[in-house]
Write a protein that holds these residues in place. Sequence first.
Motif, PDB file in Angstrom:
ATOM      1  N   ASP A  94     -10.897 -25.509 112.749  1.00  0.00           N
ATOM      2  CA  ASP A  94     -10.185 -26.491 113.572  1.00  0.00           C
ATOM      3  C   ASP A  94      -9.956 -25.913 114.964  1.00  0.00           C
ATOM      4  OD1 ASP A  94     -10.076 -27.978 111.280  1.00  0.00           O
ATOM      5  OD2 ASP A  94      -7.934 -27.672 110.920  1.00  0.00           O
ATOM      6  N   VAL A  95     -10.053 -26.774 115.968  1.00  0.00           N
ATOM      7  CA  VAL A  95      -9.869 -26.332 117.351  1.00  0.00           C
ATOM      8  C   VAL A  95      -8.583 -26.933 117.899  1.00  0.00           C
ATOM      9  CG1 VAL A  95     -10.861 -26.290 119.674  1.00  0.00           C
ATOM     10  CG2 VAL A  95     -12.364 -26.175 117.676  1.00  0.00           C
ATOM     11  N   ASN A  96      -7.516 -26.156 117.886  1.00  0.00           N
ATOM     12  CA  ASN A  96      -6.248 -26.582 118.478  1.00  0.00           C
ATOM     13  C   ASN A  96      -5.337 -25.368 118.580  1.00  0.00           C
ATOM     14  OD1 ASN A  96      -4.504 -26.432 115.945  1.00  0.00           O
ATOM     15  ND2 ASN A  96      -6.070 -27.899 115.274  1.00  0.00           N
ATOM     16  N   GLY A  97      -4.295 -25.490 119.366  1.00  0.00           N
ATOM     17  CA  GLY A  97      -3.421 -24.363 119.627  1.00  0.00           C
ATOM     18  C   GLY A  97      -2.721 -23.839 118.391  1.00  0.00           C
ATOM     19  N   ALA A  98      -2.223 -24.735 117.537  1.00  0.00           N
ATOM     20  CA  ALA A  98      -1.503 -24.296 116.336  1.00  0.00           C
ATOM     21  C   ALA A  98      -2.424 -23.530 115.400  1.00  0.00           C
ATOM     22  CB  ALA A  98      -0.887 -25.494 115.623  1.00  0.00           C
ATOM     23  N   GLY A  99      -3.652 -24.028 115.229  1.00  0.00           N
ATOM     24  CA  GLY A  99      -4.598 -23.339 114.360  1.00  0.00           C
ATOM     25  C   GLY A  99      -4.963 -21.964 114.886  1.00  0.00           C
TER      26      GLY A  99
ATOM     27  N   GLY B 168     -23.613 -22.577 133.984  1.00  0.00           N
ATOM     28  CA  GLY B 168     -24.373 -23.493 134.834  1.00  0.00           C
ATOM     29  C   GLY B 168     -23.549 -24.142 135.922  1.00  0.00           C
ATOM     30  N   LEU B 169     -22.584 -23.415 136.453  1.00  0.00           N
ATOM     31  CA  LEU B 169     -21.703 -23.959 137.482  1.00  0.00           C
ATOM     32  C   LEU B 169     -22.169 -23.519 138.867  1.00  0.00           C
ATOM     33  CD1 LEU B 169     -18.252 -23.147 135.815  1.00  0.00           C
ATOM     34  CD2 LEU B 169     -19.380 -25.386 135.906  1.00  0.00           C
ATOM     35  N   PRO B 170     -22.249 -24.437 139.813  1.00  0.00           N
ATOM     36  CA  PRO B 170     -22.550 -24.038 141.190  1.00  0.00           C
ATOM     37  C   PRO B 170     -21.462 -23.100 141.727  1.00  0.00           C
ATOM     38  CG  PRO B 170     -22.801 -26.407 140.912  1.00  0.00           C
ATOM     39  CD  PRO B 170     -22.140 -25.896 139.671  1.00  0.00           C
ATOM     40  N   ASP B 171     -21.809 -22.348 142.746  1.00  0.00           N
ATOM     41  CA  ASP B 171     -20.866 -21.385 143.316  1.00  0.00           C
ATOM     42  C   ASP B 171     -20.013 -22.073 144.371  1.00  0.00           C
ATOM     43  OD1 ASP B 171     -19.536 -19.068 143.840  1.00  0.00           O
ATOM     44  OD2 ASP B 171     -21.090 -18.220 145.133  1.00  0.00           O
ATOM     45  N   ARG B 172     -18.954 -22.719 143.898  1.00  0.00           N
ATOM     46  CA  ARG B 172     -17.991 -23.384 144.792  1.00  0.00           C
ATOM     47  C   ARG B 172     -16.605 -23.265 144.172  1.00  0.00           C
ATOM     48  NH1 ARG B 172     -20.425 -28.704 142.695  1.00  0.00           N
ATOM     49  NH2 ARG B 172     -21.609 -28.869 144.633  1.00  0.00           N
ATOM     50  N   ASP B 173     -15.565 -23.679 144.900  1.00  0.00           N
ATOM     51  CA  ASP B 173     -14.204 -23.642 144.359  1.00  0.00           C
ATOM     52  C   ASP B 173     -14.165 -24.365 143.014  1.00  0.00           C
ATOM     53  OD1 ASP B 173     -13.228 -22.270 146.523  1.00  0.00           O
ATOM     54  OD2 ASP B 173     -12.472 -24.054 147.554  1.00  0.00           O
ATOM     55  N   THR B 174     -13.635 -23.679 142.004  1.00  0.00           N
ATOM     56  CA  THR B 174     -13.706 -24.199 140.644  1.00  0.00           C
ATOM     57  C   THR B 174     -12.320 -24.290 140.018  1.00  0.00           C
ATOM     58  OG1 THR B 174     -15.900 -23.218 140.368  1.00  0.00           O
ATOM     59  CG2 THR B 174     -14.736 -23.866 138.365  1.00  0.00           C
ATOM     60  N   ILE B 175     -11.982 -25.504 139.587  1.00  0.00           N
ATOM     61  CA  ILE B 175     -10.755 -25.762 138.831  1.00  0.00           C
ATOM     62  C   ILE B 175     -11.158 -25.813 137.366  1.00  0.00           C
ATOM     63  CG2 ILE B 175      -8.849 -27.385 138.459  1.00  0.00           C
ATOM     64  CD1 ILE B 175      -9.774 -28.532 141.331  1.00  0.00           C
ATOM     65  N   VAL B 176     -10.430 -25.132 136.497  1.00  0.00           N
ATOM     66  CA  VAL B 176     -10.791 -25.135 135.083  1.00  0.00           C
ATOM     67  C   VAL B 176      -9.674 -25.728 134.233  1.00  0.00           C
ATOM     68  CG1 VAL B 176     -12.342 -23.150 135.294  1.00  0.00           C
ATOM     69  CG2 VAL B 176      -9.945 -22.780 134.686  1.00  0.00           C
ATOM     70  N   PHE B 177     -10.094 -26.272 133.104  1.00  0.00           N
ATOM     71  CA  PHE B 177      -9.161 -26.723 132.066  1.00  0.00           C
ATOM     72  C   PHE B 177      -9.785 -26.368 130.729  1.00  0.00           C
ATOM     73  CE2 PHE B 177      -8.138 -29.773 128.725  1.00  0.00           C
ATOM     74  CZ  PHE B 177      -6.761 -29.610 128.666  1.00  0.00           C
ATOM     75  N   VAL B 178      -8.974 -25.855 129.797  1.00  0.00           N
ATOM     76  CA  VAL B 178      -9.422 -25.520 128.449  1.00  0.00           C
ATOM     77  C   VAL B 178      -8.536 -26.268 127.462  1.00  0.00           C
ATOM     78  CG1 VAL B 178      -9.697 -23.681 126.744  1.00  0.00           C
ATOM     79  CG2 VAL B 178     -10.261 -23.246 129.148  1.00  0.00           C
ATOM     80  N   GLY B 179      -9.143 -27.056 126.603  1.00  0.00           N
ATOM     81  CA  GLY B 179      -8.358 -27.796 125.616  1.00  0.00           C
ATOM     82  C   GLY B 179      -9.099 -29.028 125.143  1.00  0.00           C
ATOM     83  N   ARG B 180      -8.457 -29.776 124.257  1.00  0.00           N
ATOM     84  CA  ARG B 180      -9.061 -30.995 123.733  1.00  0.00           C
ATOM     85  C   ARG B 180      -9.176 -32.048 124.819  1.00  0.00           C
ATOM     86  NH1 ARG B 180      -4.861 -30.315 120.575  1.00  0.00           N
ATOM     87  NH2 ARG B 180      -4.059 -32.381 121.076  1.00  0.00           N
ATOM     88  N   LEU B 181     -10.255 -32.807 124.787  1.00  0.00           N
ATOM     89  CA  LEU B 181     -10.438 -33.902 125.734  1.00  0.00           C
ATOM     90  C   LEU B 181      -9.869 -35.175 125.114  1.00  0.00           C
ATOM     91  CD1 LEU B 181     -14.075 -33.140 126.966  1.00  0.00           C
ATOM     92  CD2 LEU B 181     -11.899 -32.115 127.678  1.00  0.00           C
TER      93      LEU B 181
ATOM     94  N   GLN C  98       4.066 -25.027 124.344  1.00  0.00           N
ATOM     95  CA  GLN C  98       3.920 -23.767 125.072  1.00  0.00           C
ATOM     96  C   GLN C  98       2.700 -23.795 125.975  1.00  0.00           C
ATOM     97  OE1 GLN C  98       3.619 -19.838 123.035  1.00  0.00           O
ATOM     98  NE2 GLN C  98       4.825 -19.134 124.776  1.00  0.00           N
ATOM     99  N   SER C  99       1.538 -24.105 125.456  1.00  0.00           N
ATOM    100  CA  SER C  99       0.241 -24.114 126.120  1.00  0.00           C
ATOM    101  C   SER C  99      -0.339 -22.710 126.218  1.00  0.00           C
ATOM    102  CB  SER C  99       0.278 -24.737 127.522  1.00  0.00           C
ATOM    103  OG  SER C  99      -1.048 -24.757 128.066  1.00  0.00           O
TER     104      SER C  99
END
Length: 414
Positions: free
Chosen positions: A20-25, A214-227, A306-307
């Motif tokens: 399972d993919v989630n924070g509690a797991g 495969g990300l171009p080399d530019r300012d990058t904002i990231v998010f990790v989590g369920r969509l 918490q996150s």
Amino acid sequence: MAQFDRPLRVLIATDTYPPDVNGAGYFTHRLAEGLARRGHRVHVVCPSERGEPYVTVNGEVTEHRMPSAPIPFQPSMRAALPLGLGGHLARIVQRMDPDVVHAQSHFPVSRAALRKGRAAGIPVVLTNHFMPDNLYAHARVPAPMREAAGTLAWRDMIRVAGEADYVTTPTPRAARLLREKGFARTVEDISCGIDLERFRPRAGDRAAARRRFGLPDRDTIVFVGRLDEEKRIVDTIRALARIVPERDAQLALAGTGQREEELRALAAELGVADRVFFLGFVPDEDLPLVYAAGDAFAIAGVAELQSIATLEAMSTGLPVVAADAMALPHLVEEGRNGFLFPPGDDARLADRLLTVLGPERDRLAMGAASREIALRHDHRRSLERFEDTYRRLRGAPPVPLWVERAVAERAVAV
């Protein structure tokens, strides 16, 4: 060997566990492995990811996988079947004779383990990771019914928590929420913790990490989590669309979920489809590289107790822009390691992101502050606190169950 010096026998009960993919797991998996590495005997009871029951030794942790069925509307997750569950748990408790049972929720596996542990006179700890907001979209609860459903769900959770000997939750805000919902006893906040060695500043790896995904080399904002809906990624995509006229920026989303197609359509509608990168499921061993590829971390969700992802980003040295909701304000010191924004206000989110993506010197200073704040959440310290809790409870006389139930009933009545 004295009772408090010998290794502990810990039975962890959870209704979600890798794959399972989630924070509690993920937290429960790290807790089990961490305790085992510290010399304790650890067994985990959780739903079988393939349906049929089985027992396996995974590293130093013994896993008891219970019979399960797919969760409606959630094909990637399974729930334990109630028929025979209590008998399974009673036999595991009898054979293992644990020093403590640690339930990770109030759902079927955790609930059954809690009650079988109490019946056997074994102390039970319950850790709450629950927020109704995280269930609404998964269970397809219509918006007009969510308030009533949330009230019933909290009432059930508080009742079950009242049967445990001790209750913990990841943050002070989460502890306060339990009290607001009617839980009348002490709640200890113990951070889920993160591995500060795995998630560390990797400025020299940025170019390689971007090539890896495969990300171009530019300012990058990231998010990790369920969509998923409660993560409010639509706000982050809308903010990106506001940013790109002023800044050559992109958004990398690591994770899968129910809203992926909707998010792709929104990015196309706003003209930023070529700047929103869906990385899909990223294996745990590659996760540190996602953060290494970024310049900032953005999280717009409003149901975070918490996150862990935000903490991992901070530990990697990224400034954070987060919704001013639930536990996220505990992680952001305004102007020092990032900024908060009113939930749902994508214009303010865009403004804050432009600020953190500003001069490199300022961005690096905020990233260093993020790392400093994250140091407070060393997973080794979290393990020590849980060990202390287990030993303290094992040395204390159990509270009669009728007393706990009376306290819980009064809490719900209030």
